[in-house]
Design a protein around this motif. Structure first.
Motif, short mmCIF file in Angstrom:
data_model
loop_
_atom_site.label_atom_id
_atom_site.label_comp_id
_atom_site.label_asym_id
_atom_site.label_seq_id
_atom_site.Cartn_x
_atom_site.Cartn_y
_atom_site.Cartn_z
N ARG A 96 -10.83 -0.87 -3.35
CA ARG A 96 -9.82 0.10 -2.94
C ARG A 96 -10.19 0.66 -1.58
O ARG A 96 -11.33 1.12 -1.38
CB ARG A 96 -9.72 1.22 -3.99
N THR A 97 -9.25 0.65 -0.66
CA THR A 97 -9.49 1.11 0.70
C THR A 97 -8.58 2.29 1.02
O THR A 97 -7.39 2.25 0.72
CB THR A 97 -9.25 -0.02 1.72
N THR A 98 -9.16 3.33 1.61
CA THR A 98 -8.42 4.47 2.12
C THR A 98 -8.79 4.64 3.58
O THR A 98 -9.98 4.63 3.92
CB THR A 98 -8.77 5.77 1.34
N GLY A 122 0.83 -1.19 0.00
CA GLY A 122 0.00 0.00 0.00
C GLY A 122 0.86 1.24 0.00
O GLY A 122 2.07 1.18 -0.24
N TYR A 156 -2.99 9.42 5.21
CA TYR A 156 -3.92 8.44 4.64
C TYR A 156 -3.16 7.18 4.24
O TYR A 156 -2.12 7.26 3.58
CB TYR A 156 -4.62 9.02 3.41
N LYS A 182 -8.28 7.20 6.79
CA LYS A 182 -7.78 8.45 7.36
C LYS A 182 -7.26 8.11 8.75
O LYS A 182 -8.01 7.67 9.62
CB LYS A 182 -8.89 9.50 7.44
N ARG A 196 -3.48 3.76 2.02
CA ARG A 196 -4.27 3.26 0.89
C ARG A 196 -3.76 1.88 0.47
O ARG A 196 -2.55 1.65 0.45
CB ARG A 196 -4.17 4.21 -0.29
N TYR A 197 -4.71 1.02 0.11
CA TYR A 197 -4.34 -0.29 -0.45
C TYR A 197 -5.52 -0.83 -1.25
O TYR A 197 -6.64 -0.34 -1.15
CB TYR A 197 -3.93 -1.28 0.66
N GLU A 198 -5.21 -1.84 -2.06
CA GLU A 198 -6.22 -2.53 -2.86
C GLU A 198 -6.20 -4.00 -2.52
O GLU A 198 -5.15 -4.56 -2.21
CB GLU A 198 -5.94 -2.37 -4.36
N ARG A 208 -14.15 2.58 1.46
CA ARG A 208 -13.88 1.55 0.47
C ARG A 208 -14.70 1.85 -0.79
O ARG A 208 -15.85 2.25 -0.68
CB ARG A 208 -14.24 0.17 1.01
#
Length: 145
Positions: free
Chosen positions: A57-59, A34, A44, A61, A46-48, A71
């Motif tokens: 896709r996930t973010t 990520g 932030y 905070k 982030r990863y998929e 997501r």
């Protein structure tokens, strides 16, 4: 034009524990690649991930007082967290869409120079009552394996 914030590659270890009422506890552990980025003074993660051959896709905070998991893709979800509080959230998967109430039991964020841990324990409620109790621990470290 302003400069873009650096995007730092990280290795992520995600562990989740899900307890749905009347069912056995589900455990899941994933290792993912990520990124961490900073925008507006906030960090932030982030990863998929693939779910049933579709990308999600996930973010996240990263904030110890006001964290959010968002997501998009095959699953669309927004889960806001505030220690000791209840926040409205949403979940959608295909035609199914739910308004949620997210009760945060514990929210911890620890960050050190090039690594960190995000841990949240929460109950998710929908109109019909408790959907489940969730424990999520995400550790991340700069670099890739």
């Amino acid at each position: 034009m302003g400069t873009q914030p650096p995007i730092v590659p990280v290795t992520i270890n995600l562990k989740s524990e899900i307890r749905h009422p009347g069912q056995d506890t589900d455990f899941m552990e994933l290792e993912l690649a990520g990124t961490i980025t900073e925008k507006g003074g906030r960090r932030y993660l982030r990863y998929e991930e693939k779910q049933n051959a579709e990308t999600v896709r996930t973010t996240i905070k990263l904030d110890p007082e006001d964290a959010v998991i968002m997501r998009t893709g095959a699953i669309r979800m927004r889960l806001p967290f505030a220690p000791g509080g209840t926040r409205p959230g949403t979940y959608a998967n295909g035609p199914l869409a739910l308004d949620l109430h997210v009760v945060t039991n514990e929210l911890l964020l620890t960050e050190d120079h090039d690594r960190g841990e995000f841990r949240v324990s929460y109950d998710m409620h929908a109109e019909d009552g408790l959907l489940g109790h969730y424990e999520l621990t995400i550790t991340y470290a700069e670099g890739t394996r």
